[in-house]
Structure formats: structure tokens, C-alpha cells
Design a protein around this motif. Sequence first.
Motif, mmCIF file in Angstrom:
data_model
loop_
_atom_site.group_PDB
_atom_site.id
_atom_site.type_symbol
_atom_site.label_atom_id
_atom_site.label_comp_id
_atom_site.label_asym_id
_atom_site.label_seq_id
_atom_site.Cartn_x
_atom_site.Cartn_y
_atom_site.Cartn_z
ATOM 1 N N GLN A 1 0.855 -1.180 0.000
ATOM 2 C CA GLN A 1 0.000 0.000 0.000
ATOM 3 C C GLN A 1 0.893 1.232 0.000
ATOM 4 O O GLN A 1 2.025 1.186 0.501
ATOM 5 C CB GLN A 1 -0.888 -0.004 1.252
ATOM 6 C CG GLN A 1 -1.961 1.051 1.263
ATOM 7 C CD GLN A 1 -2.937 0.822 2.407
ATOM 8 O OE1 GLN A 1 -2.537 0.551 3.531
ATOM 9 N NE2 GLN A 1 -4.219 0.956 2.120
ATOM 10 N N LEU A 2 0.402 2.323 -0.564
ATOM 11 C CA LEU A 2 1.090 3.603 -0.491
ATOM 12 C C LEU A 2 0.270 4.554 0.363
ATOM 13 O O LEU A 2 -0.942 4.385 0.517
ATOM 14 C CB LEU A 2 1.273 4.210 -1.880
ATOM 15 C CG LEU A 2 2.074 3.406 -2.896
ATOM 16 C CD1 LEU A 2 2.158 4.166 -4.221
ATOM 17 C CD2 LEU A 2 3.461 3.085 -2.375
ATOM 18 N N ALA A 3 0.944 5.550 0.914
ATOM 19 C CA ALA A 3 0.254 6.569 1.707
ATOM 20 C C ALA A 3 0.902 7.916 1.434
ATOM 21 O O ALA A 3 2.091 8.013 1.105
ATOM 22 C CB ALA A 3 0.329 6.242 3.191
ATOM 23 N N GLN A 4 0.105 8.950 1.596
ATOM 24 C CA GLN A 4 0.577 10.316 1.386
ATOM 25 C C GLN A 4 0.075 11.193 2.530
ATOM 26 O O GLN A 4 -1.040 11.009 3.026
ATOM 27 C CB GLN A 4 0.049 10.849 0.053
ATOM 28 C CG GLN A 4 0.548 12.224 -0.302
ATOM 29 C CD GLN A 4 0.062 12.643 -1.679
ATOM 30 O OE1 GLN A 4 -1.068 12.363 -2.071
ATOM 31 N NE2 GLN A 4 0.919 13.317 -2.427
ATOM 32 N N PHE A 5 0.929 12.138 2.932
ATOM 33 C CA PHE A 5 0.537 13.082 3.982
ATOM 34 C C PHE A 5 1.429 14.312 3.922
ATOM 35 O O PHE A 5 2.438 14.333 3.213
ATOM 36 C CB PHE A 5 0.600 12.431 5.372
ATOM 37 C CG PHE A 5 1.939 11.819 5.708
ATOM 38 C CD1 PHE A 5 2.932 12.553 6.334
ATOM 39 C CD2 PHE A 5 2.192 10.489 5.404
ATOM 40 C CE1 PHE A 5 4.152 11.982 6.649
ATOM 41 C CE2 PHE A 5 3.411 9.902 5.705
ATOM 42 C CZ PHE A 5 4.401 10.656 6.335
ATOM 43 N N GLU A 6 1.032 15.322 4.669
ATOM 44 C CA GLU A 6 1.824 16.539 4.841
ATOM 45 C C GLU A 6 2.413 16.495 6.244
ATOM 46 O O GLU A 6 1.755 16.052 7.185
ATOM 47 C CB GLU A 6 0.944 17.782 4.703
ATOM 48 C CG GLU A 6 0.215 17.892 3.382
ATOM 49 C CD GLU A 6 1.125 18.243 2.226
ATOM 50 O OE1 GLU A 6 1.984 19.128 2.397
ATOM 51 O OE2 GLU A 6 0.998 17.620 1.156
ATOM 52 N N SER A 7 3.662 16.956 6.375
ATOM 53 C CA SER A 7 4.302 16.924 7.684
ATOM 54 C C SER A 7 5.331 18.042 7.800
ATOM 55 O O SER A 7 5.981 18.403 6.815
ATOM 56 C CB SER A 7 4.992 15.577 7.900
ATOM 57 O OG SER A 7 5.695 15.577 9.123
ATOM 58 N N ALA A 8 5.499 18.547 9.004
ATOM 59 C CA ALA A 8 6.552 19.527 9.283
ATOM 60 C C ALA A 8 7.891 18.830 9.520
ATOM 61 O O ALA A 8 8.936 19.475 9.544
ATOM 62 C CB ALA A 8 6.178 20.371 10.504
ATOM 63 N N PHE A 9 7.872 17.498 9.688
ATOM 64 C CA PHE A 9 9.103 16.746 9.950
ATOM 65 C C PHE A 9 9.988 16.700 8.705
ATOM 66 O O PHE A 9 9.477 16.588 7.590
ATOM 67 C CB PHE A 9 8.793 15.309 10.373
ATOM 68 C CG PHE A 9 8.065 15.189 11.681
ATOM 69 C CD1 PHE A 9 8.465 15.905 12.797
ATOM 70 C CD2 PHE A 9 6.991 14.335 11.787
ATOM 71 C CE1 PHE A 9 7.804 15.773 13.998
ATOM 72 C CE2 PHE A 9 6.318 14.200 12.993
ATOM 73 C CZ PHE A 9 6.726 14.923 14.104
ATOM 74 N N ASP A 10 11.301 16.715 8.929
ATOM 75 C CA ASP A 10 12.221 16.503 7.808
ATOM 76 C C ASP A 10 12.288 15.001 7.522
ATOM 77 O O ASP A 10 11.724 14.186 8.249
ATOM 78 C CB ASP A 10 13.598 17.118 8.084
ATOM 79 C CG ASP A 10 14.359 16.489 9.244
ATOM 80 O OD1 ASP A 10 14.157 15.294 9.543
ATOM 81 O OD2 ASP A 10 15.180 17.201 9.844
#
Length: 122
Positions: free
Chosen positions: A55-64
Motif C-alpha cells: 500500500q502507499l500513503a501520502q501526507f503533509e508533515s513539518a518533519f524533515d
Amino acid sequence: MMHSVIISLASNHDAKQNLNEARRCLAQIFSNIKYSDELLTDPINAKRKDKYLNQLAQFESAFDAEQINSRLKAVEQQIGRTDEDRQQGIVRIDLDLLQHDEQRYHLKDWERPYVQKLLPEL
């Protein structure tokens, strides 16, 4: 600054259960995560013949990228991934950072049919 992130999830051992647990853990870290469908695939260069659930997933994050990778590896350990299993070809869960903004990782994975098939779903 928020970063756009794509990760892959894979398991060849109690795959449904382990992917469910990984999604539960990931949702606690990355609240805006969204997933592709799951795809059952044959192993590539594997010691075992067990099929993989990918499976693939996508998200936004402030983490490097390093911080994200560290959290992915912590989730793998929480689910029970061990070096002993790895040596036997057992993959309870494998979480890989594929992309952080424009930087791609695990370049061979980008060529795999399951990534090509699931990527448009994100």
C-alpha cells in the motif's frame, strides 16, 4: 514549513492485521494521512514465497526526512519487526519513505509495478 510525503507499507506475515496496525500507528503521528488501495503482490528477490500486501500513503508533515524515517522505523519495531525475522524473510511490516517534497528515496521501488499501479490513487 509543511512537506509533502509519500511512504510505502508492505507485509508478508499476518499482512492484513499488520497493515491495519501500521495504519493505526501512523494515524497517531500523521493526522492527515491518506492511503491507496491494498495490492497483493508476488515477492521480489525474497527468501520466502509468501505474497506481500502493499500500500502507499501520502501526507503533509513539518518533519524533515530523517525525522519521518525515524518514526517509520519506530512503528516497525512497535509492530514487532526484528532482525531475526528479516534474516528468515519474514516481513511483519516494512515502512519506507519514498518521497519527501521533490527528493525521492528507494529509487528501485519507484520502478516496481505495485508503486506504478497505486501511485495514481494518491
